[in-house]
Motif scaffolding. Structure first.
Motif, PDB file in Angstrom:
ATOM      1  N   UNK A 152      29.726  10.131 125.733  1.00  0.00           N
ATOM      2  CA  UNK A 152      30.290   8.859 126.214  1.00  0.00           C
ATOM      3  C   UNK A 152      30.407   8.792 127.737  1.00  0.00           C
ATOM      4  N   UNK A 153      30.585   9.939 128.408  1.00  0.00           N
ATOM      5  CA  UNK A 153      30.686   9.947 129.871  1.00  0.00           C
ATOM      6  C   UNK A 153      29.348   9.625 130.529  1.00  0.00           C
ATOM      7  N   UNK A 154      28.257   9.813 129.812  1.00  0.00           N
ATOM      8  CA  UNK A 154      26.930   9.554 130.376  1.00  0.00           C
ATOM      9  C   UNK A 154      26.608   8.062 130.449  1.00  0.00           C
ATOM     10  N   UNK A 155      27.367   7.245 129.716  1.00  0.00           N
ATOM     11  CA  UNK A 155      27.057   5.820 129.660  1.00  0.00           C
ATOM     12  C   UNK A 155      27.904   4.996 130.630  1.00  0.00           C
ATOM     13  N   UNK A 156      29.008   5.563 131.111  1.00  0.00           N
ATOM     14  CA  UNK A 156      29.826   4.906 132.109  1.00  0.00           C
ATOM     15  C   UNK A 156      30.247   3.509 131.702  1.00  0.00           C
ATOM     16  N   UNK A 157      30.031   2.566 132.645  1.00  0.00           N
ATOM     17  CA  UNK A 157      30.428   1.170 132.423  1.00  0.00           C
ATOM     18  C   UNK A 157      29.295   0.348 131.830  1.00  0.00           C
ATOM     19  N   UNK A 158      28.302   1.013 131.285  1.00  0.00           N
ATOM     20  CA  UNK A 158      27.158   0.305 130.709  1.00  0.00           C
ATOM     21  C   UNK A 158      27.597  -0.596 129.561  1.00  0.00           C
ATOM     22  N   UNK A 159      26.879  -1.713 129.385  1.00  0.00           N
ATOM     23  CA  UNK A 159      27.184  -2.637 128.291  1.00  0.00           C
ATOM     24  C   UNK A 159      26.857  -2.016 126.939  1.00  0.00           C
TER      25      UNK A 159
ATOM     26  N   UNK B 161      23.987   5.804 119.858  1.00  0.00           N
ATOM     27  CA  UNK B 161      23.799   6.822 118.830  1.00  0.00           C
ATOM     28  C   UNK B 161      24.107   6.302 117.431  1.00  0.00           C
ATOM     29  N   UNK B 162      24.784   5.166 117.358  1.00  0.00           N
ATOM     30  CA  UNK B 162      24.954   4.531 116.061  1.00  0.00           C
ATOM     31  C   UNK B 162      23.607   4.166 115.459  1.00  0.00           C
ATOM     32  N   UNK B 163      22.749   3.603 116.287  1.00  0.00           N
ATOM     33  CA  UNK B 163      21.401   3.248 115.846  1.00  0.00           C
ATOM     34  C   UNK B 163      20.559   4.503 115.612  1.00  0.00           C
ATOM     35  N   UNK B 164      20.532   5.384 116.607  1.00  0.00           N
ATOM     36  CA  UNK B 164      19.646   6.549 116.526  1.00  0.00           C
ATOM     37  C   UNK B 164      20.045   7.546 115.437  1.00  0.00           C
TER      38      UNK B 164
END
Length: 248
Positions: free
Chosen positions: A40-47, A54-57
């Motif tokens: 989760x830290x890798x996605x930051x403030x991304x939409x 990872x829900x999809x993948x």
């Protein structure tokens, strides 16, 4: 009528196997929660949150493993013993392996349609919003391919352990080059071209286009490719399957 009875027997056998139930119901949520939390830290403030991604993948990854469920439904030891009488029943050899394939597909369709619906409505993961039915259809056709693929290996190998051992190689190839754990494009142009051979890559890319871009440009080509691949697997199964080897 005999085919329906065999189909019912195979479907109920799946429901009586706790490992298969857990792998195709609880396991995807564990994968989503684990990978989403760790990254989760890798996605930051991304939409797009880590849980959305990872829900999809992870759902696609779990669906890719349906081939193992098909192998268990087909050649698990107690099923083989219980189906000795099928050899003497008035059914065609196609009915025998199709009952395993269809029962696994029905189980997978029910399980993963529920998972997608629950993930979007209860856990607020993004599976396309109003486009959820299209994502469900995509996943269900991928399920069909996985069931056909697993059935084909059982017909070729005639043994569950051997089928699963050999089948793990192409499944691992599909998953690795499908990029469900990390972006495969980072490994260079050559690897990216090889990844186009992976059905997991087709499904993943198509799903993300539908969910985030409302782009259906590759939806029908992916569905057609998966259906064609499924037909090829069924044709191979019909050619190599011998009922007497199945029950022995």
């Amino acid at each position: 009528m005999n085919f329906i009875r065999i189909l019912k027997f195979d479907f109920m056998n799946i429901l009586r196997t706790p490992a298969l139930l857990l792998v195709n119901t609880v396991f995807p949520f564990i994968l989503i929660a684990t990978m989403g939390f760790v990254t989760k830290s890798n996605f930051g403030a991304s939409s797009v949150s880590s849980y959305d991604y990872y829900g999809v993948n992870m759902t696609i990854f779990a669906v890719a493993l349906i081939a193992m469920t098909a192998a268990n439904t087909f050649m698990e030891e107690k099923v083989r013993k219980g189906n000795i009488r099928i050899l003497y029943a008035p059914v065609s050899k196609m009915d025998i392996y199709l009952s395993k394939l269809i029962s696994t597909y029905l189980f997978g369709t029910i399980s993963y349609s529920f998972i997608l619906f629950l993930a979007q409505t209860l856990f607020q993961l993004n599976f396309g919003g109003r486009n959820l039915p299209y994502v469900m259809l995509l996943i269900n056709i991928f399920l069909l391919f996985g069931c056909c693929f697993g059935t084909m290996f059982c017909c070729i190998c005639k043994n569950e352990e051997q089928a699963n051992s050999i089948m793990q190689i192409p499944v691992a190839f599909f998953v690795f080059f499908g990029g469900v754990f990390f972006g495969i494009h980072r490994l260079g142009v050559t690897v990216n071209k090889i990844s186009n051979l992976s059905p997991v890559k087709w499904v993943s890319e198509c799903a993300f286009r539908i969910i985030y871009d409302n782009d259906f440009s590759i939806f029908l080509p992916v569905l057609s490719s998966l259906l064609l691949s499924s037909i090829v697997c069924i044709i191979v199964s019909q050619i190599v399957f011998k009922p007497e080897e199945y029950v022995c």
